[in-house]
Design an enzyme around this catalytic site. Structure first.
Site, PDB file in Angstrom:
ATOM      1  N   ASN A  11       0.865  -1.187   0.000  1.00  0.00           N
ATOM      2  CA  ASN A  11       0.000   0.000   0.000  1.00  0.00           C
ATOM      3  C   ASN A  11       0.901   1.237   0.000  1.00  0.00           C
ATOM      4  O   ASN A  11       1.526   1.545   1.022  1.00  0.00           O
ATOM      5  CB  ASN A  11      -0.902  -0.042   1.243  1.00  0.00           C
ATOM      6  CG  ASN A  11      -1.748   1.217   1.376  1.00  0.00           C
ATOM      7  OD1 ASN A  11      -1.764   2.069   0.484  1.00  0.00           O
ATOM      8  ND2 ASN A  11      -2.448   1.334   2.492  1.00  0.00           N
ATOM      9  N   TRP A  12       0.946   1.915  -1.133  1.00  0.00           N
ATOM     10  CA  TRP A  12       1.869   3.051  -1.269  1.00  0.00           C
ATOM     11  C   TRP A  12       1.328   4.316  -0.601  1.00  0.00           C
ATOM     12  O   TRP A  12       2.032   5.306  -0.507  1.00  0.00           O
ATOM     13  CB  TRP A  12       2.159   3.319  -2.747  1.00  0.00           C
ATOM     14  CG  TRP A  12       2.959   2.245  -3.435  1.00  0.00           C
ATOM     15  CD1 TRP A  12       3.390   1.053  -2.896  1.00  0.00           C
ATOM     16  CD2 TRP A  12       3.444   2.254  -4.789  1.00  0.00           C
ATOM     17  NE1 TRP A  12       4.106   0.338  -3.823  1.00  0.00           N
ATOM     18  CE2 TRP A  12       4.147   1.048  -5.001  1.00  0.00           C
ATOM     19  CE3 TRP A  12       3.342   3.156  -5.850  1.00  0.00           C
ATOM     20  CZ2 TRP A  12       4.758   0.741  -6.219  1.00  0.00           C
ATOM     21  CZ3 TRP A  12       3.943   2.858  -7.074  1.00  0.00           C
ATOM     22  CH2 TRP A  12       4.645   1.661  -7.249  1.00  0.00           C
ATOM     23  N   LYS A  13       0.083   4.292  -0.186  1.00  0.00           N
ATOM     24  CA  LYS A  13      -0.543   5.453   0.483  1.00  0.00           C
ATOM     25  C   LYS A  13      -0.339   6.725  -0.358  1.00  0.00           C
ATOM     26  O   LYS A  13      -0.295   6.651  -1.572  1.00  0.00           O
ATOM     27  CB  LYS A  13      -0.005   5.574   1.906  1.00  0.00           C
ATOM     28  CG  LYS A  13      -0.173   4.251   2.685  1.00  0.00           C
ATOM     29  CD  LYS A  13      -0.012   4.387   4.158  1.00  0.00           C
ATOM     30  CE  LYS A  13      -0.273   3.037   4.829  1.00  0.00           C
ATOM     31  NZ  LYS A  13      -0.180   3.075   6.286  1.00  0.00           N
ATOM     32  N   HIS A  97      -9.724   0.762   4.793  1.00  0.00           N
ATOM     33  CA  HIS A  97      -8.426   0.985   5.445  1.00  0.00           C
ATOM     34  C   HIS A  97      -8.625   1.932   6.632  1.00  0.00           C
ATOM     35  O   HIS A  97      -9.423   2.867   6.558  1.00  0.00           O
ATOM     36  CB  HIS A  97      -7.417   1.571   4.450  1.00  0.00           C
ATOM     37  CG  HIS A  97      -6.029   1.566   5.021  1.00  0.00           C
ATOM     38  ND1 HIS A  97      -5.591   2.525   5.902  1.00  0.00           N
ATOM     39  CD2 HIS A  97      -4.998   0.695   4.863  1.00  0.00           C
ATOM     40  CE1 HIS A  97      -4.345   2.232   6.263  1.00  0.00           C
ATOM     41  NE2 HIS A  97      -3.967   1.138   5.642  1.00  0.00           N
ATOM     42  N   GLU A  99      -7.060   4.338   7.701  1.00  0.00           N
ATOM     43  CA  GLU A  99      -6.860   5.770   7.426  1.00  0.00           C
ATOM     44  C   GLU A  99      -8.075   6.372   6.722  1.00  0.00           C
ATOM     45  O   GLU A  99      -8.316   7.574   6.800  1.00  0.00           O
ATOM     46  CB  GLU A  99      -5.550   5.956   6.638  1.00  0.00           C
ATOM     47  CG  GLU A  99      -4.335   5.718   7.539  1.00  0.00           C
ATOM     48  CD  GLU A  99      -3.089   5.212   6.853  1.00  0.00           C
ATOM     49  OE1 GLU A  99      -2.975   5.322   5.614  1.00  0.00           O
ATOM     50  OE2 GLU A  99      -2.207   4.685   7.577  1.00  0.00           O
ATOM     51  N   GLU A 168      -5.408  -5.133  10.366  1.00  0.00           N
ATOM     52  CA  GLU A 168      -4.399  -4.099  10.560  1.00  0.00           C
ATOM     53  C   GLU A 168      -4.691  -3.365  11.868  1.00  0.00           C
ATOM     54  O   GLU A 168      -5.485  -2.410  11.883  1.00  0.00           O
ATOM     55  CB  GLU A 168      -4.420  -3.104   9.406  1.00  0.00           C
ATOM     56  CG  GLU A 168      -4.068  -3.714   8.066  1.00  0.00           C
ATOM     57  CD  GLU A 168      -3.476  -2.682   7.108  1.00  0.00           C
ATOM     58  OE1 GLU A 168      -2.326  -2.873   6.704  1.00  0.00           O
ATOM     59  OE2 GLU A 168      -4.148  -1.683   6.812  1.00  0.00           O
ATOM     60  N   GLY A 174       2.480   2.140  10.849  1.00  0.00           N
ATOM     61  CA  GLY A 174       3.410   3.261  10.742  1.00  0.00           C
ATOM     62  C   GLY A 174       4.109   3.604  12.053  1.00  0.00           C
ATOM     63  O   GLY A 174       4.732   4.655  12.166  1.00  0.00           O
ATOM     64  N   SER A 213       3.484  -2.297  10.234  1.00  0.00           N
ATOM     65  CA  SER A 213       4.937  -2.332  10.445  1.00  0.00           C
ATOM     66  C   SER A 213       5.573  -3.660  10.036  1.00  0.00           C
ATOM     67  O   SER A 213       6.489  -4.155  10.699  1.00  0.00           O
ATOM     68  CB  SER A 213       5.284  -1.986  11.893  1.00  0.00           C
ATOM     69  OG  SER A 213       4.838  -0.668  12.211  1.00  0.00           O
ATOM     70  N   GLY A 234       2.894  -1.148   4.300  1.00  0.00           N
ATOM     71  CA  GLY A 234       2.920   0.276   3.987  1.00  0.00           C
ATOM     72  C   GLY A 234       4.345   0.725   3.727  1.00  0.00           C
ATOM     73  O   GLY A 234       4.889   0.540   2.639  1.00  0.00           O
ATOM     74  N   GLY A 235       4.969   1.303   4.739  1.00  0.00           N
ATOM     75  CA  GLY A 235       6.301   1.920   4.604  1.00  0.00           C
ATOM     76  C   GLY A 235       7.322   1.066   3.869  1.00  0.00           C
ATOM     77  O   GLY A 235       8.010   1.559   2.960  1.00  0.00           O
TER      78      GLY A 235
HETATM   79  P1  13P Z   1       2.981   0.284   7.688  1.00  0.00           P
HETATM   80  O1  13P Z   1       3.542  -0.967   7.080  1.00  0.00           O
HETATM   81  O2  13P Z   1       3.717   1.538   7.238  1.00  0.00           O
HETATM   82  O3  13P Z   1       2.853   0.168   9.175  1.00  0.00           O
HETATM   83  O4  13P Z   1       1.485   0.472   7.109  1.00  0.00           O
HETATM   84  C1  13P Z   1       0.593  -0.591   7.189  1.00  0.00           C
HETATM   85  C2  13P Z   1      -0.616  -0.267   6.391  1.00  0.00           C
HETATM   86  O5  13P Z   1      -1.405   0.592   6.754  1.00  0.00           O
HETATM   87  C3  13P Z   1      -0.832  -0.987   5.126  1.00  0.00           C
HETATM   88  O6  13P Z   1      -2.106  -0.769   4.625  1.00  0.00           O
END
Ligand code: 13P
Length: 254
Positions: A11-13, A97, A99, A168, A174, A213, A234-235
């Site tokens: 997920n590149w956000k 998600h 967010e 999640e 994050g 994470s 994510g990251g």
């Molecule tokens: P991180 O891997 O940066 O914690 O993000 C997880 C995430 O929200 C994937 O959708």
């Protein structure tokens, strides 16, 4: 029932611009080609979908979007429909998600998005997860049960083949605070139980991904936990080498 392979999803956000996205998508395509037994998907932002689609041509990597609106079209300034996502080459979309939930999308609205996406022929990854205060108040299972029930309220058994879930925990996203494999397993086993309660044996089909994470160094132990059949990253998905490391861990370390 055929068992789906492990799914590694990035997920590149709200990150990257076109030149970076092109480079990263090509790196992901190569890593996926080197580990063809593992399913790989990426979720770039809307403006990068075209770039990523072009960079992924001929690759098995699935292109996905991070969100969608439930309506097919209409006066919804700033939103994007499932029809548009299909047209842009997406095969899958994230729904719910944390967010997006934090930005005001309700449980019922997540369910409407899941329904719209399946109706449009997209696959869905339905995301659920508790906040830290919900965990501390011992509400984890009730939160997961509610988010799942509303998310799949309109899903028919025949549509289960197009669905995955992602657990999640919000406190792990994050933050560098990964859930322990035991914490992940407890949540995944609970979600699987809910699915089987609703759908019977067919509820065993959807993969349940862990997200929060995930890094190359912890992916293998998380993927070894009960009912963890993929990761949503994510990251660490923004760096070609670390995403490759996670794909490698999923493929058994080769
Ligand atoms: P991180 O891997 O940066 O914690 O993000 C997880 C995430 O929200 C994937 O959708």
């Amino acid at each position: 029932m055929s068992h789906r392979p492990i799914l590694v999803a990035g997920n590149w956000k709200m990150q990257l611009v076109a030149a970076e996205a092109r480079h990263l998508a090509k790196e992901v395509a190569q890593a996926a080609a080197d580990h063809s037994g593992t399913d790989v998907a990426i979720f770039p932002s809307f403006t990068l979908l075209h770039t990523a689609r072009t960079a992924l041509e001929g690759s098995s990597v699935a292109l996905g979007a991070q969100a969608c609106h439930p309506a097919e079209n209409g006066a919804h300034t700033g939103e994007i429909s499932t029809t548009m996502l299909r047209d842009a080459g997406c095969r899958v979309v994230l729904c719910g998600h944390s967010e997006r939930r934090a930005a005001g999308v309700s449980d019922a609205e997540v369910g409407a998005r899941v329904h719209a996406a399946l109706h449009a022929g997209l696959r869905v990854i339905l995301c659920v997860g508790e906040t830290l205060s919900e965990r501390e108040a011992e509400e984890t299972e009730s939160v997961l049960a509610r988010q799942l029930a509303e998310g799949i309220a309109a899903v028919a058994e025949s549509e289960l083949e197009s669905i995955e879930l992602a657990y999640e925990p919000v406190w792990a996203i994050g933050t560098g605070k990964t859930a322990t494999p035991d914490i992940a397993a407890a949540a995944h086993v609970f979600l699987r139980g809910q699915m089987v309660e609703k759908f019977g044996d067919a509820g065993r089909g959807p993969r349940i991904l862990y997200g929060g994470s995930v890094k190359p160094g912890n992916a293998a132990e998380l993927l070894a936990a009960d009912e963890v059949r993929g990761v949503l990253v994510g990251g660490a998905s923004l760096d070609g080498a670390s995403f490759r490391g996670i794909i490698q861990a999923a493929a058994g370390g080769n």
